[in-house]
Scaffold this motif. Structure first.
Motif, short mmCIF file in Angstrom:
data_model
loop_
_atom_site.label_atom_id
_atom_site.label_comp_id
_atom_site.label_asym_id
_atom_site.label_seq_id
_atom_site.Cartn_x
_atom_site.Cartn_y
_atom_site.Cartn_z
N MET A 1 44.91 40.14 32.03
CA MET A 1 43.49 40.21 31.76
C MET A 1 42.80 38.95 32.28
SD MET A 1 43.43 42.08 27.99
CE MET A 1 42.61 40.72 27.28
N PRO A 2 42.60 38.88 33.59
CA PRO A 2 41.97 37.68 34.13
C PRO A 2 40.50 37.55 33.75
CG PRO A 2 42.27 39.29 35.87
CD PRO A 2 42.93 39.84 34.64
N LYS A 3 40.10 36.31 33.57
CA LYS A 3 38.68 36.00 33.36
C LYS A 3 38.18 35.42 34.68
CE LYS A 3 37.61 32.40 30.97
NZ LYS A 3 37.38 31.44 29.88
N LEU A 25 38.42 40.93 32.69
CA LEU A 25 38.90 42.24 33.15
C LEU A 25 40.06 42.66 32.28
CD1 LEU A 25 38.81 41.47 36.96
CD2 LEU A 25 37.10 42.66 35.62
N ASP A 26 40.09 43.92 31.91
CA ASP A 26 41.17 44.35 31.02
C ASP A 26 42.06 45.43 31.62
OD1 ASP A 26 39.17 46.23 30.94
OD2 ASP A 26 39.24 46.52 28.79
N GLY A 27 41.89 45.71 32.90
CA GLY A 27 42.71 46.74 33.54
C GLY A 27 43.53 46.15 34.66
N GLU A 69 35.94 36.76 52.15
CA GLU A 69 35.56 38.16 52.02
C GLU A 69 36.70 38.97 51.42
OE1 GLU A 69 33.31 41.58 54.63
OE2 GLU A 69 33.39 39.52 55.38
N ALA A 70 36.35 39.89 50.50
CA ALA A 70 37.36 40.69 49.80
C ALA A 70 36.90 42.14 49.70
CB ALA A 70 37.61 40.13 48.41
N GLY A 71 37.84 43.05 49.74
CA GLY A 71 37.56 44.47 49.59
C GLY A 71 37.77 44.91 48.16
N PRO A 72 37.51 46.18 47.87
CA PRO A 72 37.59 46.70 46.50
C PRO A 72 38.99 46.65 45.89
CG PRO A 72 37.11 48.47 48.05
CD PRO A 72 37.05 47.19 48.82
N LYS A 73 40.02 46.66 46.70
CA LYS A 73 41.39 46.65 46.18
C LYS A 73 41.93 45.24 45.95
CE LYS A 73 42.23 51.19 46.81
NZ LYS A 73 41.43 51.90 45.87
N ALA A 74 41.15 44.23 46.33
CA ALA A 74 41.61 42.84 46.19
C ALA A 74 41.89 42.51 44.73
CB ALA A 74 40.57 41.88 46.76
N LYS A 75 43.03 41.89 44.49
CA LYS A 75 43.41 41.46 43.14
C LYS A 75 42.66 40.20 42.76
CE LYS A 75 46.88 43.65 41.17
NZ LYS A 75 46.67 44.37 39.94
N LEU A 76 42.23 40.14 41.52
CA LEU A 76 41.56 38.97 41.00
C LEU A 76 42.49 38.22 40.05
CD1 LEU A 76 38.09 40.60 40.33
CD2 LEU A 76 38.72 39.09 42.22
N GLU A 77 42.46 36.92 40.15
CA GLU A 77 43.29 36.05 39.32
C GLU A 77 42.41 35.27 38.35
OE1 GLU A 77 46.59 36.12 39.61
OE2 GLU A 77 46.58 37.44 41.36
N GLU A 78 43.03 34.74 37.32
CA GLU A 78 42.33 33.91 36.34
C GLU A 78 41.54 32.82 37.06
OE1 GLU A 78 41.43 32.83 32.33
OE2 GLU A 78 42.47 34.58 33.08
N ASN A 79 40.26 32.66 36.66
CA ASN A 79 39.35 31.63 37.16
C ASN A 79 38.90 31.82 38.60
OD1 ASN A 79 39.33 30.20 34.67
ND2 ASN A 79 41.31 29.34 35.20
N ASP A 80 39.14 32.99 39.19
CA ASP A 80 38.57 33.26 40.51
C ASP A 80 37.05 33.26 40.40
OD1 ASP A 80 40.93 33.52 41.93
OD2 ASP A 80 40.89 35.71 42.00
N VAL A 81 36.39 32.92 41.49
CA VAL A 81 34.94 32.98 41.57
C VAL A 81 34.58 34.10 42.54
CG1 VAL A 81 32.82 31.73 42.13
CG2 VAL A 81 34.76 30.50 41.12
N VAL A 82 33.79 35.07 42.04
CA VAL A 82 33.41 36.24 42.83
C VAL A 82 31.91 36.15 43.13
CG1 VAL A 82 33.31 38.75 42.88
CG2 VAL A 82 35.19 37.61 41.66
N TYR A 83 31.58 36.25 44.40
CA TYR A 83 30.19 36.22 44.85
C TYR A 83 29.79 37.64 45.25
CZ TYR A 83 31.27 31.24 45.45
OH TYR A 83 31.67 29.95 45.26
N ILE A 84 28.64 38.09 44.76
CA ILE A 84 28.13 39.42 45.10
C ILE A 84 26.76 39.23 45.75
CG2 ILE A 84 27.43 41.68 44.24
CD1 ILE A 84 29.36 41.26 41.91
N LEU A 85 26.65 39.66 47.02
CA LEU A 85 25.41 39.42 47.73
C LEU A 85 25.24 40.35 48.92
CD1 LEU A 85 25.82 36.80 50.36
CD2 LEU A 85 27.52 36.77 48.56
N PHE A 86 24.02 40.40 49.41
CA PHE A 86 23.71 41.00 50.70
C PHE A 86 23.44 39.82 51.63
CE2 PHE A 86 22.23 44.60 48.02
CZ PHE A 86 23.07 45.56 48.54
N PRO A 87 24.05 39.81 52.81
CA PRO A 87 23.77 38.68 53.72
C PRO A 87 22.30 38.67 54.13
CG PRO A 87 25.56 40.08 54.56
CD PRO A 87 24.98 40.76 53.36
N PRO A 88 21.75 37.49 54.35
CA PRO A 88 20.36 37.44 54.81
C PRO A 88 20.26 38.10 56.18
CG PRO A 88 21.34 35.24 54.76
CD PRO A 88 22.35 36.20 54.20
N SER A 89 19.10 38.65 56.45
CA SER A 89 18.89 39.29 57.75
C SER A 89 17.56 38.85 58.33
CB SER A 89 18.93 40.82 57.59
OG SER A 89 17.87 41.23 56.76
#
Length: 94
Positions: A1-3, A25-27, A69-89
């Motif tokens: 259960m990574p945070k 995350l609990d799954g 850059e990571a895709g939907p199947k990428a595994k997340l580990e404890e204390n990872d930092v995830v950025y969610i964005l649309f690149p500037p255009s």
């Protein structure tokens, strides 16, 4: 259960009302699981922002994990930092 720490930019900062937050995350601990939790938490507006008309991840969406850059199947580990964005255009290079 990574945070993990999620950082939001532009559209996503407006939708969530936050610049960042911690999510447990609990799954399976993947990017896909994280996005499903965020859709559940923030609703249709968030969902419409990340999915295209075929309910696939928008090709314009960028997900970075620890600045890579990571895709939907990428595994997340404890204390990872995830950025969610649309690149500037816009604008043309010289």
């Amino acid at each position: 259960m990574p945070k993990v720490r999620v950082k939001y930019f532009l559209t996503f900062k407006d939708i969530t009302g936050k610049m960042e937050e911690e999510i447990v995350l609990d799954g399976e601990g993947t990017v896909d699981e994280l996005l499903k939790l965020l859709i559940k938490k923030y609703g249709k507006k968030f969902e419409r922002s990340i999915l295209d008309e075929k309910e696939q991840l928008s090709p314009y969406l960028k997900i970075l994990v620890n600045e890579k850059e990571a895709g939907p199947k990428a595994k997340l580990e404890e204390n990872d930092v995830v950025y969610i964005l649309f690149p500037p255009s816009g604008g043309k290079g010289k």
